[in-house]
Design a protein around this motif. Structure first.
Motif, mmCIF file in Angstrom:
data_model
loop_
_atom_site.group_PDB
_atom_site.id
_atom_site.type_symbol
_atom_site.label_atom_id
_atom_site.label_comp_id
_atom_site.label_asym_id
_atom_site.label_seq_id
_atom_site.Cartn_x
_atom_site.Cartn_y
_atom_site.Cartn_z
ATOM 1 N N GLY A 88 -15.101 -9.263 -1.588
ATOM 2 C CA GLY A 88 -15.312 -7.911 -2.006
ATOM 3 C C GLY A 88 -15.150 -6.868 -0.787
ATOM 4 N N MET A 89 -14.234 -7.202 0.298
ATOM 5 C CA MET A 89 -13.963 -6.566 1.235
ATOM 6 C C MET A 89 -12.778 -5.799 1.180
ATOM 7 S SD MET A 89 -16.356 -6.890 3.302
ATOM 8 C CE MET A 89 -15.728 -6.311 4.920
ATOM 9 N N ALA A 90 -12.538 -4.803 1.930
ATOM 10 C CA ALA A 90 -11.307 -3.928 1.886
ATOM 11 C C ALA A 90 -10.342 -4.509 2.810
ATOM 12 C CB ALA A 90 -11.573 -2.239 2.180
ATOM 13 N N VAL A 91 -9.041 -5.033 2.425
ATOM 14 C CA VAL A 91 -8.174 -5.540 3.183
ATOM 15 C C VAL A 91 -7.095 -4.619 3.943
ATOM 16 C CG1 VAL A 91 -5.978 -7.128 3.288
ATOM 17 C CG2 VAL A 91 -8.024 -7.696 1.807
ATOM 18 N N ALA A 92 -6.894 -3.359 2.956
ATOM 19 C CA ALA A 92 -6.274 -2.401 3.657
ATOM 20 C C ALA A 92 -6.370 -1.227 2.711
ATOM 21 C CB ALA A 92 -4.624 -2.476 3.481
ATOM 22 N N PHE A 93 -6.302 0.012 3.132
ATOM 23 C CA PHE A 93 -6.776 1.037 2.423
ATOM 24 C C PHE A 93 -6.019 2.488 2.964
ATOM 25 C CE2 PHE A 93 -10.082 0.414 5.464
ATOM 26 C CZ PHE A 93 -10.333 1.613 6.079
ATOM 27 N N SER A 94 -6.068 3.348 1.820
ATOM 28 C CA SER A 94 -5.532 4.799 2.495
ATOM 29 C C SER A 94 -6.348 5.483 1.504
ATOM 30 C CB SER A 94 -4.109 4.948 2.021
ATOM 31 O OG SER A 94 -3.730 6.187 1.985
ATOM 32 N N THR A 95 -7.551 6.066 2.109
ATOM 33 C CA THR A 95 -8.547 6.567 1.201
ATOM 34 C C THR A 95 -8.821 8.065 1.703
ATOM 35 O OG1 THR A 95 -10.426 5.881 2.688
ATOM 36 C CG2 THR A 95 -9.859 4.571 0.849
ATOM 37 N N TYR B 240 -6.162 -1.255 -5.927
ATOM 38 C CA TYR B 240 -6.639 -0.056 -6.613
ATOM 39 C C TYR B 240 -6.101 1.076 -6.247
ATOM 40 C CZ TYR B 240 -9.970 3.621 -6.831
ATOM 41 O OH TYR B 240 -10.537 4.817 -7.121
ATOM 42 N N VAL B 241 -6.013 1.923 -7.198
ATOM 43 C CA VAL B 241 -5.439 3.202 -7.021
ATOM 44 C C VAL B 241 -5.838 4.312 -7.889
ATOM 45 C CG1 VAL B 241 -3.508 3.101 -8.767
ATOM 46 C CG2 VAL B 241 -3.205 4.733 -6.892
ATOM 47 N N ARG B 242 -6.341 5.324 -7.226
ATOM 48 C CA ARG B 242 -7.078 6.491 -7.880
ATOM 49 C C ARG B 242 -5.956 7.564 -8.239
ATOM 50 N NH1 ARG B 242 -9.946 11.429 -5.984
ATOM 51 N NH2 ARG B 242 -9.593 10.583 -4.028
ATOM 52 N N LEU B 243 -5.975 7.999 -9.344
ATOM 53 C CA LEU B 243 -4.837 8.821 -9.871
ATOM 54 C C LEU B 243 -5.274 10.129 -10.260
ATOM 55 C CD1 LEU B 243 -3.045 6.134 -11.875
ATOM 56 C CD2 LEU B 243 -2.101 6.933 -9.714
ATOM 57 N N ASP B 244 -4.813 11.365 -9.800
ATOM 58 C CA ASP B 244 -4.893 12.627 -10.373
ATOM 59 C C ASP B 244 -4.972 12.834 -11.672
ATOM 60 O OD1 ASP B 244 -3.839 15.344 -10.738
ATOM 61 O OD2 ASP B 244 -5.078 15.570 -9.290
ATOM 62 N N MET C 237 0.886 4.234 -3.017
ATOM 63 C CA MET C 237 0.826 5.582 -2.621
ATOM 64 C C MET C 237 1.900 6.341 -2.988
ATOM 65 S SD MET C 237 -2.327 6.018 -1.541
ATOM 66 C CE MET C 237 -2.315 7.886 -1.118
ATOM 67 N N SER C 238 3.024 5.855 -3.256
ATOM 68 C CA SER C 238 4.211 6.397 -3.685
ATOM 69 C C SER C 238 4.399 6.974 -5.485
ATOM 70 C CB SER C 238 5.577 6.075 -3.394
ATOM 71 O OG SER C 238 5.847 4.864 -4.224
ATOM 72 N N ILE C 239 3.263 6.173 -5.990
ATOM 73 C CA ILE C 239 3.280 6.453 -7.338
ATOM 74 C C ILE C 239 2.738 7.984 -7.605
ATOM 75 C CG2 ILE C 239 1.898 5.957 -9.519
ATOM 76 C CD1 ILE C 239 1.227 2.994 -8.420
ATOM 77 N N PRO C 240 3.591 8.650 -8.476
ATOM 78 C CA PRO C 240 3.342 10.080 -8.742
ATOM 79 C C PRO C 240 1.599 10.186 -9.161
ATOM 80 C CG PRO C 240 5.163 9.524 -9.775
ATOM 81 C CD PRO C 240 4.681 8.269 -9.285
ATOM 82 N N GLY C 241 1.099 11.095 -8.414
ATOM 83 C CA GLY C 241 -0.219 11.556 -8.678
ATOM 84 C C GLY C 241 -1.459 10.612 -8.070
ATOM 85 N N ALA C 242 -0.776 9.707 -7.295
ATOM 86 C CA ALA C 242 -1.708 8.785 -6.347
ATOM 87 C C ALA C 242 -2.502 9.508 -5.600
ATOM 88 C CB ALA C 242 -0.977 7.619 -5.779
ATOM 89 N N LEU C 243 -3.740 9.454 -5.461
ATOM 90 C CA LEU C 243 -4.852 10.021 -4.489
ATOM 91 C C LEU C 243 -5.116 9.114 -3.416
ATOM 92 C CD1 LEU C 243 -6.789 12.154 -6.988
ATOM 93 C CD2 LEU C 243 -5.059 12.977 -5.694
ATOM 94 N N ASP C 244 -5.331 8.024 -3.602
ATOM 95 C CA ASP C 244 -5.825 7.045 -2.620
ATOM 96 C C ASP C 244 -5.584 5.627 -3.180
ATOM 97 O OD1 ASP C 244 -8.160 6.947 -4.120
ATOM 98 O OD2 ASP C 244 -9.495 7.893 -2.613
ATOM 99 N N ALA C 245 -5.515 4.544 -2.179
ATOM 100 C CA ALA C 245 -5.034 3.277 -2.732
ATOM 101 C C ALA C 245 -5.933 2.223 -1.929
ATOM 102 C CB ALA C 245 -3.785 3.105 -2.726
ATOM 103 N N LEU D 49 0.791 -1.113 -0.056
ATOM 104 C CA LEU D 49 -0.188 -0.094 0.027
ATOM 105 C C LEU D 49 0.906 1.234 0.027
ATOM 106 C CD1 LEU D 49 -3.229 0.379 -0.063
ATOM 107 C CD2 LEU D 49 -2.864 0.672 2.464
ATOM 108 N N ALA D 50 1.894 1.344 0.735
ATOM 109 C CA ALA D 50 2.932 2.597 0.797
ATOM 110 C C ALA D 50 3.751 2.747 -0.624
ATOM 111 C CB ALA D 50 3.772 2.329 1.883
#
Length: 124
Positions: A28-35, A98-102, A12-20, A8-9
């Motif tokens: 379908g459950m979240a195991v770990a998140f940074s949202t 999953y990663v959401r990118l700017d 999140m270090s991918i340039p432009g990463a907003l949450d993961a 997860l860390a």
């Protein structure tokens, strides 16, 4: 080898990463998140799992007889890129990164390359 927190860390270090998030694809459950603030990780994880299942089902129906295995999936919206990468693990079932990118600050080719690298080093 990466564990869940290290994975997860790195995502999140991918340039432009907003949450993961790491999602158990079976349950379908979240195991770990940074949202982002206000995001319900469990509901998001369930929705992402359903989107992957629907995509797999749709592809299977358009290619009868073929074995469909999704490596990654990209959805671009007016506010960002959403990238999912499937992992086979020794846990209960497959995981999804999953990663959401700017939209403005991210580089999709770099993000896909980094996710591929991270997934190959994840503890499987």
């Amino acid at each position: 080898m990466l564990g869940i927190d290290g994975c997860l860390a790195e995502v999140m270090s991918i340039p432009g990463a907003l949450d993961a998030m790491l999602v158990d694809h079976t349950s379908g459950m979240a195991v770990a998140f940074s949202t982002a603030v206000g995001v319900d990780a469990d509901r998001s994880a369930a929705a992402l799992t359903e989107a992957l299942r629907a995509t797999t089902d749709g592809l299977a129906r358009t290619c009868p007889g073929d074995v469909i295995r999704i490596d990654d999936m990209l959805v671009t919206t007016d506010k960002g890129h959403h990238l999912l990468r499937l992992l086979e693990t020794v846990f209960e079932g497959p995981l999804v990164i999953y990663v959401r990118l700017d939209l403005e600050r991210s580089n999709l080719a770099l993000a896909r390359h980094r996710l591929r690298s991270i997934s190959s080093r994840f503890a499987t």
